[in-house]
Design an enzyme around this catalytic site. Structure first.
Site, short mmCIF file in Angstrom:
data_model
loop_
_atom_site.label_atom_id
_atom_site.label_comp_id
_atom_site.label_asym_id
_atom_site.label_seq_id
_atom_site.Cartn_x
_atom_site.Cartn_y
_atom_site.Cartn_z
N HIS A 97 1.34 3.78 7.45
CA HIS A 97 0.51 3.77 8.64
C HIS A 97 0.47 2.35 9.17
CE1 HIS A 97 -2.33 2.40 5.58
NE2 HIS A 97 -3.00 1.82 6.56
N ASP A 112 -2.94 -5.75 -0.26
CA ASP A 112 -3.23 -4.40 0.25
C ASP A 112 -3.20 -3.45 -0.94
OD1 ASP A 112 -3.85 -2.47 2.08
OD2 ASP A 112 -2.09 -2.75 3.34
N GLU A 160 1.98 -3.64 9.77
CA GLU A 160 1.22 -4.69 9.10
C GLU A 160 2.13 -5.77 8.52
OE1 GLU A 160 -1.68 -2.77 6.46
OE2 GLU A 160 -1.82 -1.14 7.92
#
Length: 282
Positions: free
Chosen positions: A115, A8, A134
């Site tokens: 987020h 990421d 996530e």
């Protein structure tokens, strides 16, 4: 030993703002270079621990952030979208371990660029009643495929979230959140050295596993995923998908084997993206 790297961007060394991580942002080109350096440090750590192969999945936004020529030559790259398994595209039980590079804390946490998958569109998520983002969803899905997450890099909030989910995972903080768009940064050379050493240490502690096709498949992991959306329209539209049920006007849930549920969640995000004109962010 075969290693899978899910990369990421929000948790990469030095990055703190949307301009650092979104294509077209003022510092995006610098950000993608920083991302490659953190990923390469993780690959070097894996090789030092005896890995024979590494697959890197570009798991951020458009999933075209890593330039192939900037990646360590020992690694193969999964690039572009759509991907049916999103941030875990290409992961199978043939891999021995997952390393998460550049991850961030879930929605609502005070972490850098925190987020859950879709910026402001997803307010909260729960896996079997437990708050999840996530990090937790990737960890649980990898476990359902029979592959442990052994290391994670990101800010201190992401590292704390991973430790709360699974304290056995080696975490490497590359920055320390002061707010959602501010952090105290470790110097890049220091951070990458820590990433390399952390990944090597995590893999060195990995117990041996049966190799090849004789390795037994884990039983399908049943789970329930619940997602609260910002938009009631998204929730109402998702009810047209078989197995999706309403919790309230903005919250839906579904149950099933976790790898299948992870893929189904990817469909939910594509529906939400079409309705809100917002791309899945990750």
């Amino acid at each position: 030993m075969r290693i899978y790297v899910s990369a990421d961007m929000e948790g990469i060394t030095g990055l703190v703002d949307s301009d650092d991580v979104q294509p077209g942002g003022r510092d995006y080109e610098r950000g993608r270079s920083m991302m490659a350096e953190d990923v390469n440090a993780a690959v070097r750590g894996a090789l030092a621990a005896g890995a024979s192969a590494a697959l890197v999945n570009d798991a951020h936004g458009p999933m075209r952030n890593l330039l192939p020529e900037a990646l360590h030559p020992a690694a193969r790259l999964v690039r572009g979208r759509p991907k049916q398994m999103g941030m875990l595209e290409g992961l199978t039980g043939e891999y021995d371990a997952v390393v998460c590079v550049g991850y961030h804390a879930r929605a609502g946490a005070l972490g850098v660029l925190s987020h859950s998958f879709m910026g402001h569109e997803i307010e909260d998520m729960w896996l079997d009643g437990r708050p999840v983002g996530e990090i937790g969803l990737a960890h649980a899905t990898a476990a359902a495929l029979g592959v442990p997450v052994v290391a994670l890099t990101g800010d201190d909030a992401a590292c704390a979230e991973m430790t709360a989910w699974d304290a056995s995972v080696v975490t490497v903080p590359v920055k320390y959140a002061h707010d959602r768009f501010a952090a105290e940064l470790r110097p890049p050379q220091e951070a990458r050295k820590a990433v390399e050493e952390g990944v090597a240490r995590a893999l060195a502690a990995l117990p041996p596993r049966a190799q090849g096709p004789a390795r037994p498949s884990p039983p399908a992991a049943e789970a329930t995923l619940t997602v609260r959306w910002q938009s009631a329209s998204v929730a109402a539209t998702l009810l047209g998908i078989p197995s999706v049920t309403a919790v309230d006007g903005r919250t839906v849930r579904a149950a099933g084997p976790l790898p299948v549920l992870y893929r189904l969640f990817g469909v939910w995000m594509r529906v939400a993206s079409a309705l809100t004109n917002q791309p899945p962010y990750c």
